[in-house]
Design a protein around this motif. Structure first.
Motif, PDB file in Angstrom:
ATOM      1  N   LYS A  31      48.308  50.622  60.808  1.00 36.19           N
ATOM      2  CA  LYS A  31      47.542  51.142  59.668  1.00 36.19           C
ATOM      3  C   LYS A  31      46.195  51.686  60.155  1.00 36.19           C
ATOM      4  O   LYS A  31      45.561  51.094  61.024  1.00 36.19           O
ATOM      5  CB  LYS A  31      47.317  50.047  58.621  1.00 36.19           C
ATOM      6  N   CYS A  60      49.794  44.891  59.077  1.00 35.25           N
ATOM      7  CA  CYS A  60      48.764  45.918  59.270  1.00 35.25           C
ATOM      8  C   CYS A  60      48.963  46.738  60.537  1.00 35.25           C
ATOM      9  O   CYS A  60      48.148  47.618  60.834  1.00 35.25           O
ATOM     10  CB  CYS A  60      47.383  45.259  59.313  1.00 35.25           C
ATOM     11  N   LEU A 113      45.403  46.479  52.681  1.00 36.22           N
ATOM     12  CA  LEU A 113      46.772  46.018  52.494  1.00 36.22           C
ATOM     13  C   LEU A 113      47.014  46.039  50.991  1.00 36.22           C
ATOM     14  O   LEU A 113      46.243  45.464  50.215  1.00 36.22           O
ATOM     15  CB  LEU A 113      46.958  44.603  53.049  1.00 36.22           C
ATOM     16  N   ARG A 129      57.174  47.214  50.794  1.00 37.48           N
ATOM     17  CA  ARG A 129      57.882  47.851  51.910  1.00 37.48           C
ATOM     18  C   ARG A 129      58.313  46.799  52.937  1.00 37.48           C
ATOM     19  O   ARG A 129      59.418  46.858  53.490  1.00 37.48           O
ATOM     20  CB  ARG A 129      56.992  48.898  52.583  1.00 37.48           C
ATOM     21  N   ASP A 152      52.456  48.081  50.444  1.00 35.94           N
ATOM     22  CA  ASP A 152      52.685  47.619  51.811  1.00 35.94           C
ATOM     23  C   ASP A 152      53.545  46.364  51.829  1.00 35.94           C
ATOM     24  O   ASP A 152      54.464  46.227  52.646  1.00 35.94           O
ATOM     25  CB  ASP A 152      51.348  47.334  52.507  1.00 35.94           C
TER      26      ASP A 152
END
Length: 397
Positions: free
Chosen positions: A17, A14, A165, A172, A169
């Motif tokens: 973000k 996170c 999330l 990646r 995500d």
């Protein structure tokens, strides 16, 4: 390296973000529409407490995210038979009518949750994991005052904000450590057995409204609906992603057009003027005067009010395909953003890592699998890819 990967927590995914913007469960559909138009995000979170009125310094243990809403939810709601005659009245309904009936699409997790725990929740059906992050706004009184006056503010709870999330995500994140999974990433998706032959589809000449059920399911599955011709050739797709790039007026097009015409409507940065005129005429035929009055559609060449009194002869609504009935492959992210109805495709022999990169580059959670003749073999999704990575991670423990 494997041990280091397994040691990562949800909080590590996170970093950087942005905090969630929230909408109260007491808001209306119109409030949700305004919120979506005011943000670059595809969705807004819905919470069971009113963030616009509460004290940002006060704890509220009952404050939880109860779901998310995107433009597609609003579009489908306006397409309901009971709302077609009065879209304005429908926008006054409580936002709760838009929340998915499927439980577990949004799940709260602790920042200390492991990567494996996050993957397991995704595989159980969660679309978005709500993760607490540290708030940087606790000492900014001007910021607090601004948030209090905002109808859609970052969610602050006991000094914490929250972020989403998603499947993307996690994919990646795994891509950055792809070498640890060797040789699996180099294997074909066919060899891995992750091509699903079951997919959602609608005929090119079928009514677009007949695909609403399939589109609603694709929103839950985070996939899309293939538009195919009579011999099974992939012509394009109608996806929640594409519809989310439109606004609420696309409900009128879904109500009146065929699936093929809807492709033309959502493609290339604005509907062609002749398609807009077809939608207008068919709304008049169905006596949907309120929809004519409430919706203003911007065509690719001009702005057209549905209440136009033009009596000119209408063109045929049949779309002329520039791809001669065949699917034209999109090769870049910019192309994807412009050609919203183009499907992203691969072949059964494509490697897992190639398909993974392709999906991430185009910001989709799935890739269509086709043969050389453009017939649809099936679909491969982030969820099925995650199952492969989850099994490998399990073996690393």
């Amino acid at each position: 390296m494997a041990a280091r990967l397994l040691a990562f927590e949800v909080a590590d995914l996170c970093l950087g973000k942005p905090p969630l913007r929230s909408l109260s469960v007491s808001a209306t559909v119109g409030d949700a529409l305004a919120a979506l138009k005011a943000t670059e995000d595809n969705s807004v979170s819905v919470w069971n407490c009113d963030h616009s009125k509460r004290d940002l310094n006060a704890g509220d243990e009952n404050c939880v995210c109860v779901g998310k809403i995107c433009m597609v939810d609003i579009i489908f709601y306006l397409c309901k038979e009971e709302n077609l005659s009065s879209p304005t009245l429908a926008l006054k309904s409580p936002v709760s009518v838009l929340l998915s009936k499927f439980k577990g699409l949004v799940r709260h997790v602790e920042a200390s949750s492991s990567l494996l725990e996050a993957i397991d929740l995704i595989l159980q059906g969660a679309q978005n994991l709500v993760v607490p992050i540290k708030s940087n706004n606790s000492g900014n009184s001007k910021r607090k005052q601004l948030l209090k006056s905002s109808s859609m503010s970052p969610t602050v709870h006991n000094g914490l904000e929250f972020c989403w999330l998603t499947q993307e995500d996690i994919m990646r994140f795994l891509l950055n450590s792809i070498s640890l999974f060797s040789p699996i990433p180099t294997l074909s998706i066919e060899a891995l057995g992750i091509i699903s032959p079951e997919f959602l589809a609608v005929g090119y000449h079928s009514l677009a409204s007949s695909a609403i059920g399939a589109l609603s399911q694709s929103l839950v599955d985070q996939t899309s609906v293939a538009v195919i011709n009579d011999d099974g050739t992939l012509i394009g797709e109608i996806s929640p992603f594409a519809l989310a790039c439109c606004d609420e007026t696309v409900a009128a097009a879904i109500t009146t057009l065929s699936a093929g015409d809807l492709l033309a409507y959502i493609d290339c940065g604005g509907p062609p003027e002749e398609i807009v005129r077809v939608v207008e005429a068919r709304l008049k035929e169905r006596n949907l005067e309120n929809m004519l009055e409430d919706f203003v559609i911007k065509s690719s060449s001009s702005t057209t009010l549905f209440s136009s009194s033009s009596d000119e002869e209408l063109p045929s609504p049949t779309r002329t395909l520039s791809r001669s009935g065949r699917y034209g492959r999109s090769t870049s992210y910019s192309a994807r953003m412009v050609r919203r109805a183009e499907a992203i495709v691969c072949h059964p022999g494509s490697s897992l890592v190639a398909v993974m990169i392709q999906a991430i580059a185009h910001r989709v959670n799935y890739i269509w699998v086709i043969e050389d003749d453009c017939s649809v073999v099936g679909i491969v999704t982030f969820a099925t890819m995650l199952e492969v990575f989850r099994e490998k991670l399990e073996s690393m423990i």
